[in-house]
Design an enzyme around this catalytic site. Structure first.
Site, PDB file in Angstrom:
ATOM      1  N   SER A 239       0.839  -1.194   0.000  1.00 26.04           N
ATOM      2  CA  SER A 239       0.000   0.000   0.000  1.00 26.04           C
ATOM      3  C   SER A 239       0.880   1.253   0.000  1.00 26.04           C
ATOM      4  O   SER A 239       1.760   1.379  -0.848  1.00 26.04           O
ATOM      5  CB  SER A 239      -0.969  -0.040   1.186  1.00 26.04           C
ATOM      6  OG  SER A 239      -2.007   0.904   1.028  1.00 26.04           O
TER       7      SER A 239
ATOM      8  N   ASP B 208     -10.345  -3.663  -5.204  1.00 23.27           N
ATOM      9  CA  ASP B 208      -9.870  -2.676  -4.231  1.00 23.27           C
ATOM     10  C   ASP B 208     -10.867  -1.522  -4.113  1.00 23.27           C
ATOM     11  O   ASP B 208     -11.162  -0.836  -5.089  1.00 23.27           O
ATOM     12  CB  ASP B 208      -8.512  -2.143  -4.669  1.00 23.27           C
ATOM     13  CG  ASP B 208      -7.780  -1.407  -3.564  1.00 23.27           C
ATOM     14  OD1 ASP B 208      -8.433  -0.951  -2.607  1.00 23.27           O
ATOM     15  OD2 ASP B 208      -6.538  -1.295  -3.644  1.00 23.27           O
TER      16      ASP B 208
ATOM     17  N   HIS C 100      -8.247  -4.838  -1.253  1.00 23.86           N
ATOM     18  CA  HIS C 100      -6.968  -4.210  -0.944  1.00 23.86           C
ATOM     19  C   HIS C 100      -6.150  -5.058   0.026  1.00 23.86           C
ATOM     20  O   HIS C 100      -6.614  -5.416   1.108  1.00 23.86           O
ATOM     21  CB  HIS C 100      -7.226  -2.820  -0.335  1.00 23.86           C
ATOM     22  CG  HIS C 100      -5.990  -1.990  -0.180  1.00 23.86           C
ATOM     23  ND1 HIS C 100      -5.300  -1.476  -1.254  1.00 23.86           N
ATOM     24  CD2 HIS C 100      -5.321  -1.578   0.926  1.00 23.86           C
ATOM     25  CE1 HIS C 100      -4.271  -0.777  -0.826  1.00 23.86           C
ATOM     26  NE2 HIS C 100      -4.252  -0.820   0.500  1.00 23.86           N
TER      27      HIS C 100
END
Length: 324
Positions: free
Chosen positions: A108, A229, A305
């Site tokens: 991330s 996501d 995600h």
């Protein structure tokens, strides 16, 4: 004259030396955790252990802003990213195992932070960079927080209240990579961390050529997007995609008219893909050089995600653990 036992002992000793040399030549790995995580969380420790099983002898370093795990977690929400990167650059330089270079994996927001290290420092150098669900073209909305995550909720409210204020740009990590397509001039002029590493500046003369040279020096760049996501908005930011600016942002459209020809910019949440980004077409950061060299891989992982299971293993097998 050596006896048979003595000869065996010598052979074993030589084998140990050769094995140790081979182990030392395994390219190290650096990992940078994502928002809300810590460098020593159970998940990060388990991930490192799996990598070590996959590549025996590999040295793995988990980036930390603070060795206290609570403080390290807080640093993912609060702090000045530029200052944090300076800390990390010193951290890398102080670790002997990293002195000849390393591969890097960013989870991330850790992905764009590792890219920033490559562009700004890169001593010791990164060979292969893999980023998972990272926000290379920023976020145009702030991720939702769980009802129990008070640290996240407070940071989110503060950022939304004034994302480009001086205080937010100095203290709120997510604000420093927030890219509002309706306020691109303000984004560029606010001193944003992301605008700097993307070389998105109001004056072309202010672009830093060293960023492009350093980034283009990567052997491979692997960009992973999560198909479902909903945390990183837009998810295509993982592939250097961004939301198109609305028609009313004439300053941006006047400067980059080639994007107007898409004929879709007035539509809400139209995504400008990597190869139509000015930073790619004009190669502000070396991304186009990498891509035309065949060094950029766009990978899709199923799921939401950072749902890594079944996704990261083949990438780590292929791109991690090479020889120095």
């Amino acid at each position: 004259m050596l006896t048979r036992v003595g000869l065996v002992s010598v052979c074993l000793a030589v084998a140990v030396v050769v094995y140790a040399a081979a182990i030392n030549d395994v390219r190290p790995l650096v990992v940078w955790h994502g928002l809300g995580d810590t460098y020593a969380s159970p998940g990060m420790v388990e991930f490192q252990n799996e990598v070590k099983k996959m590549h025996p002898g590999i040295f793995v370093h988990s980036v930390h802003i603070d060795q206290d795990t609570k403080a390290d977690q807080r640093a993912g929400f609060y702090g000045n990213v530029d200052q944090q990167l300076a800390i990390v650059a010193e951290q890398f330089a102080s670790i002997p195992e990293l002195s000849r270079g390393f591969d890097a994996m960013g989870f991330s927001q850790g992905g764009q932070f590792l890219r920033a290290y490559v562009e700004r420092n890169n001593t010791p150098p990164v060979h292969n960079l893999i980023t998972f669900g990272s926000q290379h073209m920023g976020i145009s909305d702030l991720p939702l927080c769980s009802s129990f995550d008070l640290l996240c909720q407070v940071a989110r409210r503060a950022a939304k209240a004034g994302v480009y204020s001086e205080w937010a740009q100095e203290n709120l990590v997510q604000a420093q990579y927030f890219r509002d397509p309706a306020q691109l001039s303000l984004y560029m002029s606010s001193g944003s961390f992301l605008a700097d590493i993307n070389n998105e500046v109001l004056s072309p003369a202010a672009r830093k050529q060293a960023y492009a040279e350093n980034f283009a020096s990567l052997q491979h760049l692997i960009l992973v997007l999560f198909a479902e996501d909903e945390t990183a908005v837009p998810k295509e930011s993982a592939w250097f995609g961004s939301e198109a600016p609305p028609e009313q942002d004439m300053h941006y459209l006047d400067r980059f008219p080639e994007q107007v020809h898409l004929g879709q910019l007035a539509q809400e949440k139209t995504i400008v893909p990597m190869k139509l980004q000015p930073l790619y077409t004009e190669d502000w950061i070396g991304l186009r050089i990498l891509d035309e060299r065949g060094a950029v891989d766009l990978v899709t992982c199923p799921g939401r995600h950072m749902q890594l299971t079944g996704c990261w293993e083949s990438l780590a097998e292929k791109w991690i653990g090479g020889t120095l």
